[in-house]
Structures are given as C-alpha cells and as structure tokens.
Design an enzyme around this catalytic site. Sequence first.
Site, PDB file in Angstrom:
ATOM      1  N   ALA A 179       0.841  -1.202   0.000  1.00  0.00           N
ATOM      2  CA  ALA A 179       0.000   0.000   0.000  1.00  0.00           C
ATOM      3  C   ALA A 179       0.871   1.246   0.000  1.00  0.00           C
ATOM      4  O   ALA A 179       1.797   1.355   0.803  1.00  0.00           O
ATOM      5  CB  ALA A 179      -0.911   0.000   1.226  1.00  0.00           C
ATOM      6  N   ASP A 180       0.566   2.152  -0.917  1.00  0.00           N
ATOM      7  CA  ASP A 180       1.275   3.425  -0.886  1.00  0.00           C
ATOM      8  C   ASP A 180       0.546   4.359   0.079  1.00  0.00           C
ATOM      9  O   ASP A 180      -0.467   3.995   0.675  1.00  0.00           O
ATOM     10  CB  ASP A 180       1.423   4.028  -2.281  1.00  0.00           C
ATOM     11  CG  ASP A 180       0.090   4.340  -2.949  1.00  0.00           C
ATOM     12  OD1 ASP A 180      -0.929   4.523  -2.238  1.00  0.00           O
ATOM     13  OD2 ASP A 180       0.059   4.426  -4.192  1.00  0.00           O
ATOM     14  N   SER A 181       1.059   5.565   0.229  1.00  0.00           N
ATOM     15  CA  SER A 181       0.487   6.481   1.222  1.00  0.00           C
ATOM     16  C   SER A 181      -0.969   6.834   0.893  1.00  0.00           C
ATOM     17  O   SER A 181      -1.790   6.968   1.798  1.00  0.00           O
ATOM     18  CB  SER A 181       1.333   7.741   1.346  1.00  0.00           C
ATOM     19  OG  SER A 181       1.449   8.386   0.101  1.00  0.00           O
TER      20      SER A 181
END
Length: 83
Positions: free
Chosen positions: A37-39
């Site tokens: 998961a990215d930000s």
Amino acid sequence: MDKKEIFDKVSSIVADHFDIDRVKITEDLNLKTDLDADSIDFVEFVLEVEDTFGAEIEDSEAEKLSTIGEVVDYIAAHQQDKK
C-alpha cells in the site's frame, strides 16, 4: 462491539479496498509491506475505517498502525473510551 466483530469489518474493508481474498487476511497482515500500500492507499483505508466505525484516527496515530491487529486493537480501545 468485540474484537472479532471489529476484525471481521476491518477484514472486509481490506478485502474490498486492496482486492485481496478475505481468507488471506490475518491480524499479522502488514498493510504497508504485505499489501504494498502506498500512502494514498493507506489514507483511503484509514478514512474508510473511520467512516465504518464512526471514529476519528489522528494522523500521528494512523502512522503507527501497521498490521490489521493493530488497527483492530486501536478501534477496540477507542470504542471503550467513548463508553
């Protein structure tokens, strides 16, 4: 709401949001490393959790939440605060 119910709801959010099979979701699942998961993904997840549980998670607290178990524990602890 007990931790099992919270876990089930959080698992549903994770399964829908990250397109992962629900049987693969455990308390040890790491949102950032296991789900890549990215930000933005993480912020969207936190917002969805907040909407689902009617809770507000401060940004500084959200940054500390890495695993599904930590999210469940946080929600359980903060629901008790409201009682």
